[in-house]
Design an enzyme around this catalytic site. Structure first.
Site, PDB file in Angstrom:
ATOM      1  N   LEU A  84       3.308   1.658   4.644  1.00  0.00           N
ATOM      2  CA  LEU A  84       1.889   1.416   4.926  1.00  0.00           C
ATOM      3  C   LEU A  84       1.481  -0.003   4.577  1.00  0.00           C
ATOM      4  O   LEU A  84       0.542  -0.548   5.145  1.00  0.00           O
ATOM      5  CB  LEU A  84       1.024   2.412   4.141  1.00  0.00           C
ATOM      6  N   GLY A  85       2.130  -0.577   3.580  1.00  0.00           N
ATOM      7  CA  GLY A  85       1.757  -1.918   3.173  1.00  0.00           C
ATOM      8  C   GLY A  85       2.499  -2.331   1.930  1.00  0.00           C
ATOM      9  O   GLY A  85       3.278  -1.569   1.345  1.00  0.00           O
ATOM     10  N   GLY A  88       0.467  -5.714  -4.860  1.00  0.00           N
ATOM     11  CA  GLY A  88       0.816  -6.621  -5.944  1.00  0.00           C
ATOM     12  C   GLY A  88       2.052  -6.215  -6.710  1.00  0.00           C
ATOM     13  O   GLY A  88       2.746  -7.052  -7.273  1.00  0.00           O
ATOM     14  N   MET A  89       2.359  -4.924  -6.758  1.00  0.00           N
ATOM     15  CA  MET A  89       3.496  -4.475  -7.550  1.00  0.00           C
ATOM     16  C   MET A  89       4.612  -3.888  -6.702  1.00  0.00           C
ATOM     17  O   MET A  89       5.698  -3.646  -7.209  1.00  0.00           O
ATOM     18  CB  MET A  89       3.047  -3.437  -8.589  1.00  0.00           C
ATOM     19  N   ASP A 201     -10.297  -5.588  -9.138  1.00  0.00           N
ATOM     20  CA  ASP A 201      -9.951  -6.091  -7.811  1.00  0.00           C
ATOM     21  C   ASP A 201     -10.668  -5.277  -6.738  1.00  0.00           C
ATOM     22  O   ASP A 201     -10.075  -4.873  -5.740  1.00  0.00           O
ATOM     23  CB  ASP A 201      -8.438  -6.026  -7.608  1.00  0.00           C
ATOM     24  N   LYS A 203     -12.730  -4.612  -3.576  1.00  0.00           N
ATOM     25  CA  LYS A 203     -12.969  -5.307  -2.308  1.00  0.00           C
ATOM     26  C   LYS A 203     -12.901  -4.247  -1.211  1.00  0.00           C
ATOM     27  O   LYS A 203     -12.389  -3.130  -1.435  1.00  0.00           O
ATOM     28  CB  LYS A 203     -11.934  -6.404  -2.095  1.00  0.00           C
ATOM     29  N   PRO A 204     -13.410  -4.545  -0.017  1.00  0.00           N
ATOM     30  CA  PRO A 204     -13.432  -3.526   1.039  1.00  0.00           C
ATOM     31  C   PRO A 204     -12.057  -2.941   1.368  1.00  0.00           C
ATOM     32  O   PRO A 204     -11.947  -1.764   1.678  1.00  0.00           O
ATOM     33  CB  PRO A 204     -14.020  -4.284   2.233  1.00  0.00           C
ATOM     34  N   ASN A 206      -9.796  -2.183  -0.616  1.00  0.00           N
ATOM     35  CA  ASN A 206      -9.456  -1.189  -1.640  1.00  0.00           C
ATOM     36  C   ASN A 206     -10.445  -0.029  -1.663  1.00  0.00           C
ATOM     37  O   ASN A 206     -10.445   0.764  -2.601  1.00  0.00           O
ATOM     38  CB  ASN A 206      -9.392  -1.839  -3.028  1.00  0.00           C
ATOM     39  N   ASP A 222      -5.925   1.581  -5.285  1.00  0.00           N
ATOM     40  CA  ASP A 222      -5.263   0.413  -5.851  1.00  0.00           C
ATOM     41  C   ASP A 222      -5.877  -0.026  -7.173  1.00  0.00           C
ATOM     42  O   ASP A 222      -6.628  -0.994  -7.249  1.00  0.00           O
ATOM     43  CB  ASP A 222      -5.278  -0.757  -4.864  1.00  0.00           C
TER      44      ASP A 222
END
Length: 848
Positions: A84-85, A88-89, A201, A203-204, A206, A222
């Site tokens: 899916l993507g 950061g980790m 973090d 944001k849209p 997330n 996330d």
């Protein structure tokens, strides 16, 4: 050796360089890497590796890149379907769980070769963060584990939804519908904060939106950068390193963009919510991120820290070409959009985006409360409420009612005069009732310990007679009867007669709910008072339920920045503290004190009470210097306002003595507690529960200094009085019994000590169960007594029980009374804490 901070800085510069025009890229690198050739070399290496254009976005923050192979198609009971993507980790995969249930899930996997201690620790923190939260607006965690190669993974709810901003635009939601959806996001973030977790973090991308029964429902995902306000995983507050910026520049708060600021708190999330709100309203970010491609990274961070954004209503008119399409996605036209944002929505958004976090909303719930006021056409707290502004809000909120009322007033002037006369008569009758209430209250004040000065027997006689008389004479006036019963219950509580106080307050609450409803000032105050009485008797489950209801209703009725709301939240703090949930109590106490200082002022007596509460939480968490400072400040305020002999002052002194004792200053603690005990014996009388409790503390401080014989004599007298007055199962009686047993043990009178300790453990376990901290303490005391006798096996057995009971409290695990404690072995969270407890015990053994 390359550090995570150096790698992160190189990654950030490389990402910014990619956004520059090719011709300007070299000049940008010259500026960004000036005087740091090794950094320039690392950046150029990253740029060379970014052949496909997604290398940097796929790289784990904090570590150099590593080659990575696709994972196996099956990980445990999970079959990987598609990627899916990359976050950061690591990677996020769509997977299908095959057993024990079949469902689609999202599986987050640390990238192969990158799970060193730092990354694994952050992954463990995210797993713990998600496991602690249970809210409709937060994606659920189902499972966690590691592959056969030791690669950690996390299994979460699969959210098949759109980004928050994309959903609103595609559905062409109006401004008010966007605000209602945004309120759900605020509730989810507030829930995380109540669990002592900061997202950092937001944001849209997330925040995904799905539809449940046709209604939009956001899911926050996330928590990879999440930080626990009070850590539950060892080392997890150490992720933010000096010079490393965690977050997304367009949405990060000014303090996150400042390398000198280390104490990121919940207000960072408030700022990010403000950016999201700005974007939902205008379609733009507060700053022109397009210009950042031409600027140095440090200049971008400077703008985030120093420049103020345009008002949303002005922003929507700045781009003429885009204004029409953005207004259309909000089901309006450009002029109406600007008008709808002007005023309240401007000031609400800009308050959330304040550079100085002390001027922002204190939390997501405060931001949400102001938005709700806007939606209800009530005055918002973000702007000064002039008389004209309040009148305008009232007319807008009650437009139809105002028109009808005006017509009625013109047509029925004579009727209005008659009504005014009737109202005057009603007011006079109410005044007479209030006079009776005032008289009765003054009558009861003689029972208050601050006024009675030890005359408690007479006070109780007056109180008992008055109780019977009020029930008989005011049966037809439930409101006045409830008011009087509340007063009597409060005085019974101050006398330590908790059973009688509970009976009266329960009757009062029943009348209040029937007469006023649950969302009412009287009902809220009664719930808080009853919660404290129940907690004083060890009925913590029911106490917490009432305290939470009271705090929630107070916030709904009065808003968070209100003195009545503060009192309700303080009652909830009291219950959480008694339950041993010190981290939650500390977080709630800190928010309450900060609000009180700004709302009431630092020298207000109520602010002093909240200072004492936070000090007790800090002391329970081992923060003794902070606790001592808060307590001395509270003593200074109470002495100035009430005098040195007032109960409020000696209450603060009592907790100062306890803090000094716990921090290794028993002699100083004994001196202060001696003053407290003498004052309470004079003011309350020798048999008052509070006096007996402080006498028990004094005996404990004497015992801490090795004067066991002197302590034993005092303990014996106190215990006899408490058993006679309070009963053998009272929490204060049991605490004294446990402390008393330690003194005979030190004097080698083991038979008496063993009987006392066993009886105490049996009563505590029967009354409170194994999920209460008192049970762990009682088992520990018995282990110490056996250790003094050299009875090693028995001492180890009870010590193991004590540790296991304590871990049950810390982990929140629920097992039945009959379930074998050995069944806890194998639980990852339990085993981790047990290992840490063992390590600390070995360290202490070596030190001793």
């Amino acid at each position: 050796m390359q550090t995570p901070g150096q790698w992160l800085k190189a990654k950030q510069i490389a990402e910014a360089a990619l956004e520059q025009e090719s011709a300007a890229r070299t000049a940008y690198l010259d500026s960004a890497c000036e005087l740091h050739p090794e950094l320039r070399s690392e950046v150029e290496s990253l740029l060379g590796a970014d052949k496909d254009g997604d290398f940097l976005s796929a790289t784990t923050v904090g570590m150099p890149p590593a080659d990575e192979e696709p994972p196996a198609s099956m990980i445990g009971p999970y079959r990987l379907i598609k990627k899916l993507g990359v976050g950061g980790m690591g990677q996020v995969w769509l997977a299908e769980q095959t057993e024990p249930v079949r469902r689609r899930v999202a599986l987050k996997l640390i990238k192969a070769g990158l799970y060193d201690d730092t990354i694994a620790q952050r992954f463990l923190s995210e797993r713990q963060s998600l496991a602690m939260m249970e809210h409709p607006a937060i994606a659920k965690v189902f499972d966690a584990g590691a592959t056969s190669a030791g690669q950690p993974y996390l299994v979460m709810e699969y959210v098949d939804g759109l980004l928050l901003t994309d959903y609103c635009d595609q559905r062409k939601l109006s401004v008010k519908d966007r605000l209602r959806l945004f309120l759900q996001v605020c509730e989810g973030v507030q829930h995380a904060h109540q669990k002592a977790i900061i997202h950092r973090d937001l944001k849209p991308s997330n925040i995904l939106v799905t539809e449940v029964d046709g209604k939009p429902t956001p899911r926050i995902i996330d928590f990879g950068l999440a930080k626990l306000i009070t850590p539950t995983v060892p080392g997890e507050t150490m992720f933010t390193q000096y010079g490393a910026f965690l977050g997304t520049p367009g949405y990060m708060s000014p303090e996150q963009a400042d390398p000198t600021v280390q104490d990121i708190d919940t207000r960072a999330d408030v700022y990010s919510l403000g950016v999201i709100l700005y974007e939902l309203l205008t379609g733009d970010l507060p700053f022109d991120s397009g210009q950042w491609k031409k600027q140095r990274f440090d200049e971008i961070l400077r703008q985030l820290r120093e420049l103020d954004p345009e008002r949303p209503s002005a922003k929507v008119g700045m781009n003429k070409n885009a204004s029409a399409s953005r207004a259309e996605t909000r089901s309006t036209d450009p002029r109406q959009l600007a008008l709808s944002l002007r005023g309240d929505l401007d000031v609400i958004t800009l308050k959330a985006l304040e550079k100085d976090r002390n001027r922002r909303y204190g939390g997501p719930s405060e931001l949400a409360a102001d938005i709700e006021r806007y939606l209800d056409n009530r005055p918002v707290l973000a702007r000064p409420a002039s008389t004209g502004y309040r009148l305008q809000k009232y007319l807008r909120r009650n437009r139809l009612a105002v028109v009808l009322s005006t017509v009625a007033a013109l047509l029925f002037v004579s009727f209005a005069i008659v009504q005014a006369v009737q109202l005057r008569r009603t007011t006079q009758e109410r005044d007479r009732a209030d006079g009776v209430a005032e008289f009765m209250t003054q009558m009861f004040e003689v029972s208050d310990p601050s006024e009675a000065r030890g005359n408690s027997v007479t006070a109780r006689e007056i109180l008992d007679r008055s109780s019977a008389e009020i029930d008989k004479s005011l049966g037809r006036d439930p409101e006045l009867r409830a008011s009087m019963m509340f007063q009597m219950g409060s005085v019974y509580q101050s006398l330590g007669l908790y059973a009688k106080a509970q009976s009266l307050l329960e009757q009062t609450l029943e009348i209040d709910r029937r007469t006023f409803g649950s969302v009412n000032e009287h009902t809220i105050a009664t719930m808080s008072a009853l919660a404290l009485v129940l907690a004083s008797q060890g009925q913590l489950g029911e106490a917490e339920k009432l305290a939470r209801e009271s705090a929630d209703q107070a916030s709904h009725l009065f808003g968070l920045r209100n003195a009545k709301s503060l009192k309700a939240r303080h009652a909830l703090w009291n219950v959480l503290y008694r339950e041993g949930r010190y981290s939650e109590a500390e977080a709630l106490g800190r928010v309450t004190l900060d609000t009180a200082r700004s709302l009431l002022g630092p020298e207000n007596p109520d602010t002093a009470i909240y200072s004492i509460a936070l000090a007790r939480s800090d002391a329970a968490l081992g923060r003794y210097p902070e606790a001592e400072s808060l307590l001395r400040s509270a003593i200074e305020v109470d002495t100035k306002v009430f005098g040195a002999d007032h109960l409020r002052t000696i209450y603060a002194m009592n907790h100062l003595a306890a803090t000094l004792s716990e921090s290794g200053k028993p002699a100083e603690a004994e001196k202060i507690m001696g003053q407290v005990f003498d004052t309470e014996r004079r003011v309350l009388g020798p048999d008052h529960p509070v006096t007996l409790g402080e006498a028990s503390s004094l005996a404990n401080y004497i015992s801490d200094q090795g004067r066991y014989g002197e302590a034993a004599i005092l303990f014996r007298d106190i215990l006899a009085r408490q058993r006679r007055i309070l009963g053998p199962d009272n929490p204060g009686t049991l605490l004294t019994a446990g402390n008393f047993a330690n003194a005979p043990a030190e004097l080698s009178q083991f038979a008496e000590a063993e009987d006392l300790q066993k009886d105490t453990l049996e009563r505590v376990r029967r009354l409170y169960g194994i999920h209460d901290p008192s049970t762990s303490t009682a088992a520990y005391n018995l282990a110490c007594m056996y250790a003094l006798q050299g009875r090693r096996e028995e001492a180890l057995s009870y010590l193991e029980q004590s540790i296991q009971y304590g871990l049950i409290v810390r982990t929140g695990l629920h097992i039945s009374e009959d379930e074998d404690l050995k069944s806890l072995h194998g639980n990852p969270r339990f085993e981790a804490l047990a290992a840490e407890a063992h390590r600390q015990a070995l360290h202490q053994q070596k030190r001793d």
